[in-house]
Design an enzyme around this catalytic site. Structure first.
Site, PDB file in Angstrom:
ATOM      1  N   HIS A  55       0.836  -1.202   0.000  1.00 25.84           N
ATOM      2  CA  HIS A  55       0.000   0.000   0.000  1.00 25.84           C
ATOM      3  C   HIS A  55       0.872   1.254   0.000  1.00 25.84           C
ATOM      4  CE1 HIS A  55      -3.699   2.256   1.480  1.00 25.84           C
ATOM      5  NE2 HIS A  55      -2.721   3.112   1.774  1.00 25.84           N
ATOM      6  N   GLU A  56       1.836   1.300   0.909  1.00 28.94           N
ATOM      7  CA  GLU A  56       2.701   2.476   0.999  1.00 28.94           C
ATOM      8  C   GLU A  56       3.675   2.551  -0.181  1.00 28.94           C
ATOM      9  OE1 GLU A  56       1.891   4.694   3.039  1.00 28.94           O
ATOM     10  OE2 GLU A  56       0.450   3.392   4.058  1.00 28.94           O
ATOM     11  N   HIS A  59       1.836   4.287  -2.950  1.00 28.66           N
ATOM     12  CA  HIS A  59       1.858   5.737  -2.758  1.00 28.66           C
ATOM     13  C   HIS A  59       3.189   6.320  -3.242  1.00 28.66           C
ATOM     14  CE1 HIS A  59      -1.875   6.165  -0.654  1.00 28.66           C
ATOM     15  NE2 HIS A  59      -1.501   5.538   0.452  1.00 28.66           N
TER      16      HIS A  59
END
Length: 254
Positions: A55-56, A59
């Protein structure tokens, strides 16, 4: 200098170690090794930590594409969870809450320097990348769970993957809520007026915490979240029976 290099090497080994742990637990669960509930627990928890890192990472990759080269220097592109702003609050606590209550709370946090991004709308793309990663993970896990069924028999591995898929869908829904501190608000923020952003600023540190407190303490609230997660799970062909078995095995001590 030697100590710093050693710490970087140790941090770089965290993600591969979690992946290996998850794979090993999956193999043990597929073979029905005893205690099978423990292996499903490890499988789901390791999978959850992996999804936090991805997820990160999403980003960061989108931020880099948008012009924020600082993410490379900060180590966000290494999938090393120790590079997050606060590994305890960003990784350990969400994992513990998942283990205790099964609520898919957002985890890791990376600091994006929005002023480096090329266009006003690029921060929205950066924010959207995380929930989209959870959505994609949920789809892949749903298909993998279906592929783990042998002769129409739900295996422990398939059940664990199905439950993990539901958690991913829940995380995707939770993250797109337009609540300050969540990715959903990050998607909207670039299009709000300066006055609106200034008015919201004082509650930004607390809005997410208040939401999480409601989800943990009010069964009806978490019920709505999981209702949406199961709707997505159904949409992509998931088996609710498998997910229920997986949830039961995950909480093997209860």
């Amino acid at each position: 200098m030697t100590g710093a290099i050693r710490r970087r090497s140790l941090g770089a080994a965290v993600f591969p170690a979690v992946v290996l742990l998850g794979v090993g637990a999956g193999i043990a669960a597929d073979r029905g090794a005893s205690p099978v509930g423990l292996w499903v627990f490890v499988l789901v928890l390791a999978g959850w930590v992996i999804s936090l890192c991805l997820h990160e990472f999403a980003h960061s990759v989108v931020a880099l594409a948008g012009g924020d080269v600082s993410v490379r220097a900060k180590g966000y592109l290494t999938l090393n969870p120790l590079r997050y702003t606060d590994p305890v609050f960003s990784l350990v606590i969400p994992a513990l809450l998942l283990a205790v209550g099964g609520i898919p709370l957002p985890g890791g946090a990376v600091l994006i320097e929005n002023h480096r991004l090329r266009y006003r709308w690029w921060p929205s793309l950066v924010s959207a990348a995380g929930p989209l990663t959870n959505l994609l993970a949920g789809i892949v896990l749903t298909l993998a769970a279906a592929g783990s069924t042998h002769d129409d028999r739900i295996t422990a591995l398939g059940a664990g993957l199905a439950f993990l898929a539901v958690l991913q869908f829940g995380a995707a829904i939770l993250n797109v809520l337009p609540v300050p501190g969540l990715d959903g608000f990050g998607i909207l923020a670039p299009f709000l007026s300066p006055a609106a952003n200034r008015a919201i600023a004082p509650i930004r540190p607390w809005a997410g915490l208040a939401l999480f407190a409601v989800l943990i303490s009010v069964p009806q609230a978490s019920g709505y979240l999981f209702r949406g997660a199961f709707a997505l799970f159904d949409l992509f062909g998931g088996s609710r029976g498998a997910a229920a078995i997986g949830q039961g095995l995950f909480h093997f001590w209860s």
